[in-house]
Design a protein around this motif. Structure first.
Motif, mmCIF file in Angstrom:
data_model
loop_
_atom_site.group_PDB
_atom_site.id
_atom_site.type_symbol
_atom_site.label_atom_id
_atom_site.label_comp_id
_atom_site.label_asym_id
_atom_site.label_seq_id
_atom_site.Cartn_x
_atom_site.Cartn_y
_atom_site.Cartn_z
ATOM 1 N N TYR A 1 89.279 36.135 66.484
ATOM 2 C CA TYR A 1 89.207 37.315 67.361
ATOM 3 C C TYR A 1 90.557 38.014 67.468
ATOM 4 C CZ TYR A 1 84.588 35.574 68.262
ATOM 5 O OH TYR A 1 83.302 35.150 68.084
ATOM 6 N N ASN B 1 69.446 40.228 69.818
ATOM 7 C CA ASN B 1 69.025 38.945 70.412
ATOM 8 C C ASN B 1 68.792 39.133 71.915
ATOM 9 O OD1 ASN B 1 68.897 36.374 71.503
ATOM 10 N ND2 ASN B 1 70.577 35.546 70.278
ATOM 11 N N ARG C 1 69.790 48.200 61.596
ATOM 12 C CA ARG C 1 69.225 48.810 60.394
ATOM 13 C C ARG C 1 68.227 49.924 60.717
ATOM 14 N NH1 ARG C 1 66.853 43.513 57.949
ATOM 15 N NH2 ARG C 1 66.299 43.414 60.156
ATOM 16 N N ASP D 1 68.014 46.906 66.449
ATOM 17 C CA ASP D 1 68.414 46.424 65.129
ATOM 18 C C ASP D 1 69.291 47.496 64.482
ATOM 19 O OD1 ASP D 1 68.406 45.870 62.291
ATOM 20 O OD2 ASP D 1 66.738 44.501 62.670
HETATM 21 C C1 LIG Z 1 77.601 35.841 63.738
HETATM 22 S S1 LIG Z 1 77.020 36.530 65.209
HETATM 23 C C2 LIG Z 1 78.460 37.227 65.896
HETATM 24 C C3 LIG Z 1 78.275 37.596 67.322
HETATM 25 C C4 LIG Z 1 79.543 38.101 68.014
HETATM 26 N N1 LIG Z 1 80.021 39.316 67.411
HETATM 27 C C5 LIG Z 1 80.615 37.024 68.035
HETATM 28 O O1 LIG Z 1 81.631 37.183 67.381
HETATM 29 O O2 LIG Z 1 80.399 36.021 68.723
HETATM 30 C C6 LIG Z 1 76.130 37.900 64.628
HETATM 31 C C7 LIG Z 1 75.376 38.636 65.702
HETATM 32 O O3 LIG Z 1 74.743 39.760 65.129
HETATM 33 C C8 LIG Z 1 73.422 39.866 65.623
HETATM 34 N N2 LIG Z 1 72.664 40.570 64.581
HETATM 35 C C9 LIG Z 1 72.399 40.111 63.340
HETATM 36 N N3 LIG Z 1 71.737 41.031 62.644
HETATM 37 C C10 LIG Z 1 71.569 42.098 63.457
HETATM 38 C C11 LIG Z 1 70.933 43.353 63.301
HETATM 39 N N4 LIG Z 1 70.337 43.701 62.170
HETATM 40 N N5 LIG Z 1 70.992 44.207 64.333
HETATM 41 C C12 LIG Z 1 71.595 43.867 65.496
HETATM 42 N N6 LIG Z 1 72.191 42.682 65.702
HETATM 43 C C13 LIG Z 1 72.186 41.808 64.691
HETATM 44 C C14 LIG Z 1 72.989 38.438 65.868
HETATM 45 O O4 LIG Z 1 71.953 38.361 66.804
HETATM 46 C C15 LIG Z 1 74.290 37.841 66.380
HETATM 47 O O5 LIG Z 1 74.394 38.018 67.757
#
Ligand SMILES: C[S@@+](CC[C@H](N)C(=O)[O-])C[C@H]1O[C@@H](n2cnc3c(N)ncnc32)[C@H](O)[C@@H]1O
Length: 583
Positions: free
Chosen positions: A283, A342, A369, A367
C-alpha cells in the motif's frame, strides 16, 4: 502452532554397540537430554525361527516401553541375498513395538538401484505397507544421483524420506533442499572445540544444519560416549530465531499449497481482506504512485473540479484510504469513487465512509466491466494482480474499466504487469500436489510460499499486459510463449514457479520475482505449476517451457508443457479440464 514456534527434535546415534535399548535410554547418562536415539533393531545377524519370530537375545529393541524415542535401523542388505526376508521381519517387529521411525540402509555404490528400489517398494506398497521409511544416505553428489534413481523407480512415493549423513565442509545441500530430508546426522568428527572448550560446528556446517532443520528435519549427533554437550549445542543451533511479523506470517505458510484466489468469480471473505491489508509495503507503493500521478497529471480540462480518482475493486477500502493520504501528501484535492462488486465489502466501505472519511467518498456497488459512470475518471486505481500477474483476470477487468471509466488521457494504476517463469525442483511440493490430486488434480497451479524448493534458473519473462493506452478494440487476452532455461544440472524439474512484476506509475514498481522482490512485501507467494511426471535434467542440458493463457466463453486458463533434450511432459490442463478462472 506457527512454523517459527516449532521445536526441532535432537537425537543421538551411538557409535558403540548397544545391548538393550531400554537400559541404554533409561540409564546411560550419555543420552540424557536427547529426544530420540537411532539404534539397530536387532544385533548382528539375528536368527529368525522357522515359525517366523526373533529370539530375545538377538534383539536390541526388546519392548515398546521407549518406542516413541527410537528410530530403528534395519540391518545392511546385500543385493542378491535373501536378506529381504530379514528386512521384512525387522520391519514387522518394528511396527509391532511402535517405533517412531524405521531407517533403511543406504544404497551403496555397488547396490543395483533396481534391486534396492524393488526391496523398498515391497515395504511401502500393498496391504501391509508402512507409512514412512527413512532411507539413509550420504550427502555427496554421487549419493544424490543414486537416490534420484531409486526414487524414480519408486514412483516418487511420499513414503520414502531421507536421513542425510553429513560429511562436513563441502556438503552440497542445495541439491538436497528440494528432497524430503527428515533427519540430518552429524558425525562427531565434524565438531571442533571453541575457545571455551565446547564442541561447536564450523560456520559453513552451522549454516547447513540450520537450513535443513529449517525445512523440517530433525537433527542427531553420531557419537561415542556422552553426547550431552553436542545435543545441547545442536538444540541451541536449531532454535527458532526472532522474526518480524511479516516473516512469521510467511513462515506459517511455508510449502503450504493454496488454491489461487478468484476475486472476480467468488466474493472474498473479510479475513482475506484483512490479510491483504497487513501488507504495508504494497500500500505504501500504491500511495507513492498515486501521489506522483496526482502531481504529474492535469485534471480533465473541461472541469474546474478536483481530479476524480476511481478505485475499481475497492474491497474494504485500503486503497481508498491511500488515495486520500496521497492527496494530502501531494497537497492536491481529490474526489474519490470506490467501486466494488462484493456485497459484504460494501458494508465495511459504508462504515469507513461514515467514521473515517466523513462521507467524502462516493460508494458505487457494481462491476467495473459494465458500470455506466456519470463522469470519466482522471485516475483509475485497482489491485487485481495475482501471483502470475494476470491470473485474477486483471486484463479482462481493467481493459473494460479503462474504456468505460477513464478519460482518454487518464492514468491507470497499475499501468502494466508481466508474468515470469522459472524451473523448480521440489519433491516435497510435488508430493503434496500429488496428495491433493484427487481433489484438484496435478494439472492445477497452486500459490505457495516456496521453501523446500530449489530454483534451477533465473526467471524468464513470459508476457505483459499494458493499460496505459486505450486500445481502439478490446485487448487480445490470450497469450503464448516458449522459453529456454539453462539449468544448473544434474537436477529434477518438478514444475515451474510463476512470478509477476508490475509498474504502478512511472518508476514505482511491485515485484515478487526473487531477482528484485519488493522489500518486505508478503501478500503474494509464487505460483507453482507442477509437472505430472518430474523430468530429469543432466549437466549442460536445458529445459524448455511452453505456456499458454487461453480464453473461451467465461473461462480463462493456463496450459503448460516442459521438454528436455531426452524427454517431454504431457501438455497440462488442456482446454482447462482441471483448472480454470471464471469471469
Ligand atoms: C485483490 S482484491 C483487492 C481489494 C482491495 N483493493 C485491497 O487492496 O484490499 C480485488 C477486489 O476487486 C473486486 N473485484 C474484482 N473484480 C471486480 C469487478 N469486475 N468489478 C468490481 N470489483 C471487482 C473484488 O471483489 C475484490 O474486492
Amino acid at each position: 502452532m506457527s512454523y517459527a514456534e516449532k521445536v526441532v527434535a535432537v537425537g543421538v546415534e551411538p557409535v558403540q554397540a548397544i545391548g538393550d535399548a531400554d537400559s541404554y535410554i533409561t540409564d546411560d547418562p550419555g543420552v540424557a537430554g536427547a529426544d530420540f536415539v537411532i539404534i539397530p533393531i536387532t544385533k548382528g545377524t539375528p536368527r529368525v525361527s522357522t515359525a517366523g519370530f526373533f529370539a530375545l537375545d538377538d534383539m536390541v529393541v526388546r519392548s515398546s516401553t521407549n518406542a516413541y524415542a527410537i528410530i530403528g535401523k534395519t540391518t545392511e542388505w546385500a543385493p542378491g541375498s535373501d536378506d529381504g526376508a530379514l528386512l521384512s521381519h525387522q520391519i514387522t517387529y518394528a511396527t509391532y513395538v511402535g517405533l517412531k521411525r524405521i531407517m533403511a540402509p543406504s544404497p551403496g555404490p555397488d547396490t543395483p538401484a533396481a534391486e534396492f528400489a524393488r526391496e523398498l517398494m515391497q515395504r511401502i506398497t500393498g496391504d501391509h505397507a508402512i507409512e514412512a521409511l527413512l532411507v539413509r544416505t550420504d550427502a555427496d553428489q554421487a549419493s544424490w544421483r543414486r537416490w534420484r534413481r531409486v526414487r524414480d523407480m519408486c514412483g516418487h512415493s511420499r513414503a520414502l524420506e531421507i536421513a542425510l549423513v553429513l560429511a562436513g565442509g563441502d556438503d552440497d545441500v542445495d541439491r538436497w533442499r528440494p528432497e524430503p530430508v527428515k533427519l540430518v546426522i552429524v558425525p562427531s568428527a565434524m565438531f571442533v572445540l571453541n575457545d571455551a572448550g565446547h564442541p561447536v560446528l564450523r560456520r559453513s556446517d552451522q549454516r547447513i544444519v540450520r537450513e535443513l532443520t529449517d525445512i523440517g528435519a530433525a537433527v542427531a549427533v553420531q557419537h561415542e560416549g556422552d553426547a550431552g554437550r553436542h545435543v545441547s549445542y545442536l538444540r541451541y543451533l536449531s532454535r527458532p530465531t526472532d522474526r518480524d511479523t511479516a516473516a512469521l506470517y510467511s513462515d506459517a505458510y511455508r510449502d503450504v499449497l493454496q488454491v489461487p484466489l478468484q476475486p472476480l468469480m467468488d466474493h472474498l471473505e473479510s479475513d482475506t481482506y484483512a490479510t491483504f491489508e497487513a501488507d504495508l509495503p504494497k500500500y505504501d507503493a500504491y500511495e507513492t504512485a498515486i501521489a506522483k500521478a496526482l502531481l504529474g497529471s492535469s485534471s480533465s480540462s473541461s472541469s474546474k473540479e478536483a481530479p476524480l480518482v476511481v478505485v475499481a475493486g475497492a474491497g474494504r477500502g485500503p486503497l481508498v484510504a491511500r488515495v486520500l493520504a496521497a492527496a494530502a501528501r501531494a497537497e492536491r484535492p481529490v474526489r474519490v469513487v470506490a467501486l466494488e462488486k462484493n456485497p459484504g465489502a460494501m458494508v465495511e466501505l459504508q462504515r469507513r465512509n461514515q467514521l473515517e472519511w466523513r462521507g467524502a467518498v462516493e460508494l458505487v456497488f457494481g462491476d467495473m466491466r459494465s458500470h455506466e459512470p456519470a463522469e470519466m475518471a482522471d485516475i483509475l486505481v485497482s489491485e487485481l494482480l495475482g501471483s502470475f500477474g494476470d491470473n485474477e483476470l486483471a486484463p479482462e477487468c481493467m481493459d473494460a474499466a479503462v474504456r468505460r471509466l477513464l478519460r482518454p488521457a487518464g492514468v491507470c494504476i497499475p499501468c502494466s504487469y508481466a508474468a515470469y517463469l522459472a524451473p523448480l525442483s521440489s519433491s516435497v511440493l510435488h508430493a503434496r500436489a500429488a496428495q491433493y490430486s484427487q481433489a484438484h488434480g496435478l494439472e492445477t497451479p497452486y500459490v505457495v510460499n516456496l521453501h523446500a524448493a530449489r530454483r534451477l534458473a533465473a526467471s524468464e519473462r513470459m508476457w505483459q499486459f499494458d493499460h496505459h493506452v486505450q486500445h481502439p478494440e478490446p485487448m487480445q487476452f490470450a497469450r503464448q510463449k516458449t522459453v529456454e532455461f539453462a539449468v544448473d544440472g544434474p537436477a529434477v524439474v518438478h514444475g515451474f514457479a510463476g512470478y509477476f512484476d508490475a509498474v504502478l506509475y512511472a518508476d514505482v514498481r511491485l515485484s515478487i520475482r526473487p531477482e528484485d522482490h519488493t522489500a518486505d512485501m508478503h501478500s503474494w507467494f509464487p505460483m507453482f505449476f507442477p509437472l505430472t511426471v518430474p523430468l530429469n535434467v543432466e549437466h549442460g542440458e536445458g529445459v524448455r517451457a511452453s505456456v499458454w493463457r487461453r480464453c473461451a466463453g467465461r473461462r480463462v486458463w493456463y496450459e503448460w508443457v516442459a521438454e528436455t533434450r531426452a524427454a517431454a511432459s504431457i501438455v497440462h490442463n488442456v482446454n482447462g479440464h482441471q483448472y480454470w478462472i471464471g469471469q
